[in-house]
Design an enzyme around this catalytic site. Sequence first.
Site, short mmCIF file in Angstrom:
data_model
loop_
_atom_site.label_atom_id
_atom_site.label_comp_id
_atom_site.label_asym_id
_atom_site.label_seq_id
_atom_site.Cartn_x
_atom_site.Cartn_y
_atom_site.Cartn_z
N TYR A 23 8.24 -21.07 116.90
CA TYR A 23 9.07 -21.94 116.05
C TYR A 23 8.62 -23.38 116.26
O TYR A 23 8.41 -23.81 117.39
CB TYR A 23 10.55 -21.82 116.43
CG TYR A 23 11.11 -20.42 116.34
CD1 TYR A 23 11.87 -20.02 115.24
CD2 TYR A 23 10.90 -19.50 117.36
CE1 TYR A 23 12.41 -18.74 115.16
CE2 TYR A 23 11.43 -18.22 117.30
CZ TYR A 23 12.18 -17.85 116.20
OH TYR A 23 12.70 -16.57 116.13
N HIS A 34 13.45 -20.38 110.32
CA HIS A 34 12.65 -19.15 110.22
C HIS A 34 11.36 -19.32 111.02
O HIS A 34 10.71 -20.36 110.96
CB HIS A 34 12.33 -18.87 108.75
CG HIS A 34 11.44 -17.69 108.54
ND1 HIS A 34 11.88 -16.40 108.75
CD2 HIS A 34 10.15 -17.59 108.14
CE1 HIS A 34 10.89 -15.56 108.49
NE2 HIS A 34 9.83 -16.25 108.11
N LYS A 45 6.02 -13.47 107.54
CA LYS A 45 5.40 -14.37 108.49
C LYS A 45 3.89 -14.35 108.30
O LYS A 45 3.36 -13.48 107.63
CB LYS A 45 5.75 -13.97 109.93
CG LYS A 45 7.25 -13.94 110.23
CD LYS A 45 7.53 -13.56 111.66
CE LYS A 45 9.00 -13.27 111.88
NZ LYS A 45 9.87 -14.40 111.53
#
Length: 284
Positions: free
Chosen positions: A222, A229, A257
């Site tokens: 992150y 997200h 992703k």
Amino acid sequence: MDYIIEDGFHFDIKNGKSPSYLINKYRTGHVIGNVYLLNKYEAFYLYLKNKISIDDEFFNGNIKFYMAYENLIGSGLYVKILNDCFMCRKSRNSRYKKVRFMPDDILLSFKDLYSDDSNIYITVDEEYESVYYSMERIDIKGSRKDDFSAASIDVSSGAYFGMNCPEWFGIDFHGKRLLNDYEIRFLNNDVKSNVDVIYKDLIKRGFIVKSGFKYGSNFRIYKNSMNEHSDYLVNYMDHDLWYVIARAVRLASNVRKRLIISGIIDNDPVYIKIERIKDIKTIL
């Protein structure tokens, strides 16, 4: 004029068409002196389209490589074959770019992949569908500036808990922060593997770094907060088969992703991003 395939086979052009017709319409072959010359993949393509006739069983190539070639030609591209690669362009006036054919079972080192001058790949899967991938060397940056200078480890009942750590470090266990093996080694400055090197480098680069186990990866990262997200999954690579890499890309895409593959080059952690491409023309 003689009509010859590179392996020495002769062929005829059907319906009274000329070599220039095949070159202009199907972008196949070239004329050298008094010879119209095709490579075996161009010849097989024209043979299957019923444009040329050949008496002999001439095709002895890789059927998946041919299917990749057929897919590229079918996309309206100009295609030349160079060893295990295709040189492709969208129009006569555009520049050729290399598209590397990747067999499923090819074994690659991270160094091979990182230093590859191709950044577009095509593979043909077990259902004989062509899939495109792009590769980009990236210098990833997060926005965290976490301070671990006062962090320590408390050992209780065989478990390891983080003290004075950032709020994301470890997982909550009855009000304490339970540490995993990577976090323990990080706080102890104990590097046992290259994966530990990558983990430490990602934190240094300003990322929150959490386990990617449930996604089949080493880590998920992150940029700022776990409320956001997680954009990236990170895998460490030393050597891998291409199908393992392709599968990881697909799994990352399935959970919205992108995949980053990490490795060590000249003792430094470096990163590449690999993504699936729906339309190859968008990056040519």
